[in-house]
Motif scaffolding. Structure first.
Motif, PDB file in Angstrom:
ATOM      1  N   ILE B  34      27.241 -10.547  16.542  1.00  0.00           N
ATOM      2  CA  ILE B  34      26.632  -9.271  16.896  1.00  0.00           C
ATOM      3  C   ILE B  34      25.173  -9.262  16.468  1.00  0.00           C
ATOM      4  CG2 ILE B  34      26.674  -6.790  16.470  1.00  0.00           C
ATOM      5  CD1 ILE B  34      29.678  -6.998  16.111  1.00  0.00           C
ATOM      6  N   THR B  71      37.626  -2.729  13.065  1.00  0.00           N
ATOM      7  CA  THR B  71      36.823  -1.662  13.671  1.00  0.00           C
ATOM      8  C   THR B  71      35.769  -1.176  12.694  1.00  0.00           C
ATOM      9  OG1 THR B  71      38.798  -0.962  14.864  1.00  0.00           O
ATOM     10  CG2 THR B  71      36.956   0.593  14.829  1.00  0.00           C
ATOM     11  N   TYR B  74      32.903  -3.575  12.435  1.00  0.00           N
ATOM     12  CA  TYR B  74      32.020  -3.431  13.597  1.00  0.00           C
ATOM     13  C   TYR B  74      31.142  -2.207  13.447  1.00  0.00           C
ATOM     14  CZ  TYR B  74      34.544  -6.945  16.307  1.00  0.00           C
ATOM     15  OH  TYR B  74      35.082  -8.117  16.763  1.00  0.00           O
ATOM     16  N   ALA B  78      27.241  -2.367  13.516  1.00  0.00           N
ATOM     17  CA  ALA B  78      26.502  -1.680  14.573  1.00  0.00           C
ATOM     18  C   ALA B  78      25.461  -0.745  13.968  1.00  0.00           C
ATOM     19  CB  ALA B  78      27.464  -0.900  15.466  1.00  0.00           C
ATOM     20  N   LEU B 147      29.155  -5.468  22.163  1.00  0.00           N
ATOM     21  CA  LEU B 147      30.473  -5.044  21.691  1.00  0.00           C
ATOM     22  C   LEU B 147      31.545  -5.225  22.771  1.00  0.00           C
ATOM     23  CD1 LEU B 147      29.527  -1.804  19.727  1.00  0.00           C
ATOM     24  CD2 LEU B 147      30.212  -3.993  18.773  1.00  0.00           C
ATOM     25  N   ARG B 148      31.163  -4.948  24.025  1.00  0.00           N
ATOM     26  CA  ARG B 148      32.153  -5.015  25.090  1.00  0.00           C
ATOM     27  C   ARG B 148      32.382  -6.443  25.555  1.00  0.00           C
ATOM     28  NH1 ARG B 148      36.663  -3.250  27.363  1.00  0.00           N
ATOM     29  NH2 ARG B 148      36.871  -4.286  29.365  1.00  0.00           N
ATOM     30  N   GLN B 151      32.649  -9.060  22.066  1.00  0.00           N
ATOM     31  CA  GLN B 151      33.702  -8.813  21.098  1.00  0.00           C
ATOM     32  C   GLN B 151      34.962  -8.294  21.765  1.00  0.00           C
ATOM     33  OE1 GLN B 151      33.487  -9.883  18.119  1.00  0.00           O
ATOM     34  NE2 GLN B 151      31.306 -10.357  18.143  1.00  0.00           N
ATOM     35  N   LEU B 153      35.863  -5.367  22.820  1.00  0.00           N
ATOM     36  CA  LEU B 153      36.410  -4.092  22.340  1.00  0.00           C
ATOM     37  C   LEU B 153      36.667  -3.139  23.498  1.00  0.00           C
ATOM     38  CD1 LEU B 153      34.040  -3.603  19.296  1.00  0.00           C
ATOM     39  CD2 LEU B 153      36.353  -4.490  19.303  1.00  0.00           C
ATOM     40  N   ILE B 158      34.785   1.247  21.156  1.00  0.00           N
ATOM     41  CA  ILE B 158      33.321   1.306  21.191  1.00  0.00           C
ATOM     42  C   ILE B 158      32.850   2.726  20.932  1.00  0.00           C
ATOM     43  CG2 ILE B 158      31.282   1.011  22.645  1.00  0.00           C
ATOM     44  CD1 ILE B 158      32.714  -1.269  24.033  1.00  0.00           C
TER      45      ILE B 158
END
Lengths: 410, 199
Positions: B34, B71, B74, B78, B147-148, B151, B153, B158
């Protein structure tokens, strides 16, 4: 719907998050619209390109660097966040309660506390220890200081131009290589209250031996029970175990009974130890040189002078080697002194003050009667004591009286 | 959550750095990916990844198990990304040219010196080019793409991580993908023939 509207839901379509109705409408439109088909295809391809980028491997030093920074920050100050204010508040609360209990018990009980002198203080310590992570505390205290010692060594060695050693938290590096092992005399003292002195005594000895140690000395005091049995009521033991297992033995012992008192110390004798080693080296070199000179000595006079010097150097070396041995013994093996005391029945501290009112009245009556009898006895004894004097006085009085009577008659 | 992981988390909360090290070692690649895809170069990615992990440690006492630990990681990462970019925007404007040069200088040696096969070289170059395009996206769009696509997710995950609504996730992701597609077309990295045959 026009093409621009459909384009907005391409992304959702790719992720299959459209509801059934939207999906069917879109698919119907796609069948008749090559432009949209083209654009959707390009979008799908874009997504697949990005997805193929894949995961990037983290550099090997990432986690160690972070841990290093955290360790440095920990050393600089107490890490409040890691502890959490909630935890600190509860620890403080427990300490206050423990202090309160300690004061109350001191005030409430009468005589017989002398053997539990450190009761309130140790109750605090015991409770604080329970609140904290016991294992971490004991070992961390010793390891963290070891770490900084290794770092110091590295700093010193780097100044000397030697290659620096990566500071490993648990590394013990042998003397003779770049960084030197720290020499610490570890000592601890524990007072434990236990239900069965003999059992705990054996348990601790077993554990010490298991860890590669031994019992340096021990003693047990016995008492006779009402049923005639003789059992140990208290005891002391001095255990020696290798320094590396010291914290382990201490933790084990603390768990073996109720901790009434605990004391720990680590005396750093590294400087003296390594200095002494160096001096021994120097003396040995001197000795070698003197022996060389001896071979070249020309006459008895010179030989005697050199021998005298040699003797001096040798005895210095002996003294120092003795000291090194002593230090090695103390630092290689930690010393744990455990005092065991049997818990009283019911586990409460008994006092001389009897409990109930009736009992106290009875005791007071008995005491009073005893005192009365004693007084009466004293009276009888006193009377007996003055008897001779009384007798003499009576005789004198009688003679006087008779004399008077005679005088009056004549 | 595995039992072993739960234990490591509890120990980390208590200040056990070794436990924390073991805990994050499993997640370091995710965090770094990320960071790298977001910042666009190794040096910044390393900085950001470290900041994210430090933040993780300092805030771990706030993790109560209401969501999965992944989660939560992340989420922290983020946030670190956003914080970092906001910090930079305040200090100076990062020139895109710099980013390109930086990447060329770092780790992408010519094939002749490394002896890597032709295809591998092409793949690396393609990846580098794509990363450059990613760098030009607005930060929120870039983050959502990472993220999408990288990863994997879900939209809900998200939304939780970026603290926005599902609708926002949908529209932002759509815009991000369309932007990328346009960029690829501009750079002529997307050939109609390729696409047609791939379908």
């Amino acid at each position: 719907m026009v093409c621009s509207d459909y384009r907005e839901i391409f992304s959702a379509y790719i992720d299959e998050v459209l509801n059934e109705q939207e999906k069917q409408e879109l698919e119907a439109h796609l069948k008749s619209c090559p432009t949209c088909r083209q654009e959707l295809a390009e979008l799908e391809y874009t997504v697949s390109l990005v997805r193929n980028l894949g995961e990037v491997s983290a550099p090997v030093g990432l986690v160690p660097t972070v841990i290093e920074r955290l360790e440095r920050e920990n050393k600089q100050g107490f890490n409040w966040q890691a502890w959490g204010l909630g935890k600190i508040a509860s620890v403080a609360g427990i300490l206050l309660v423990a202090a309160g209990i300690g004061f109350v018990s001191l005030a409430g009980s009468g005589v017989g506390l002398h053997s539990y002198a450190g009761a309130s203080k140790s109750a605090e310590m015991a409770k604080a220890d329970i609140a904290m992570d016991q294992q971490t505390t004991n070992e961390e205290l010793m390891e963290r200081s070891e770490q900084s010692f290794v770092a110091e060594q590295n700093a010193m060695n780097m100044a000397d131009g030697a290659a620096p050693e990566a500071a490993q938290p648990k590394a013990k590096i042998l003397a003779g290589t770049v960084a030197k092992e720290r020499k610490v005399i570890k000592r601890a003292s524990l007072n434990l209250e236990v239900p069965d002195v003999n059992a705990t005594y054996n348990k601790l000895i077993q554990e010490a031996e298991k860890l590669g140690g031994f019992v340096e000395s021990s003693s047990l005091n016995n008492e006779t029970l009402p049923d005639g049995r003789i059992i140990p009521s208290s005891g002391t033991m001095v255990l020696r175990v290798p320094s590396s297992s010291f914290a382990g033995l201490l933790n084990f012992s603390e768990g073996a009974g109720k901790v009434l008192f605990k004391e720990m110390s680590g005396q750093d004798v590294s400087t003296e130890f390594y200095d002494t080693e160096t001096r021994i080296e120097n003396y040995k070199q001197q000795e070698a040189r003197l022996r060389e000179i001896l071979t070249q000595a020309k006459n008895v006079d010179e030989i005697l002078k050199v021998e005298a010097q040699l003797q001096r150097v040798r005895s210095e070396v002996e003294v120092m080697e003795g000291r090194i041995r002593e230090l090695s013994n103390l630092t290689d093996l930690g010393t744990l002194t455990v005092n065991l005391v049997k818990a009283q029945a019911g586990g409460k501290i008994e006092t001389l003050a009897a409990g109930s009112l009736v009992e106290r009245t009875r005791v007071a009556f008995v005491v009073s009667v005893n005192e009365l009898l004693k007084d009466l006895g004293d009276l009888v004894v006193g009377t007996g004591r003055i008897m001779p004097q009384l007798l003499v006085a009576v005789v004198i009085a009688a003679i006087g009286y008779l004399g008077y009577r005679v005088t009056r008659k004549g | 959550m595995l039992i072993a992981e739960a234990e490591l988390i509890e120990k980390s909360k208590a200040g056990d750095l070794q436990a924390f090290s073991d805990l994050v070692s499993n997640y370091q690649h995710k965090v770094y990916t990320i960071a790298f895809r977001f910042m666009g170069n190794e040096a910044d990615a390393m900085d950001l990844a470290q900041e994210a992990l430090l933040k993780l440690y300092k805030n771990i006492h706030k993790f109560k198990g209401e969501c999965s630990f992944t989660t939560w990681i992340y989420h922290v990462t983020a946030n670190s990304c956003r914080d970092e970019l906001r910090k930079r925007q305040r200090t100076k404007v990062v020139s895109l040219q710099e980013t390109f040069e930086g990447e060329k200088a770092m780790g992408k040696e010519p094939a002749s010196e490394r002896g890597i096969p032709h295809l591998e070289l092409e793949k690396n170059e393609a990846q580098a080019n794509l990363q450059k395009l990613l760098n030009t996206l607005p930060e929120e769009q870039r983050l959502i793409i990472v993220l999408r696509e990288l990863q994997g997710l879900s939209y809900e995950e998200i939304a939780a991580i970026m603290e926005c609504s599902l609708g926002t996730v949908k529209s932002r992701l759509s815009r991000a993908r369309h932007n990328l597609r346009n960029l690829l077309l501009q750079e002529q990295l997307l050939f109609s023939e390729e696409v047609a045959t791939a379908r």
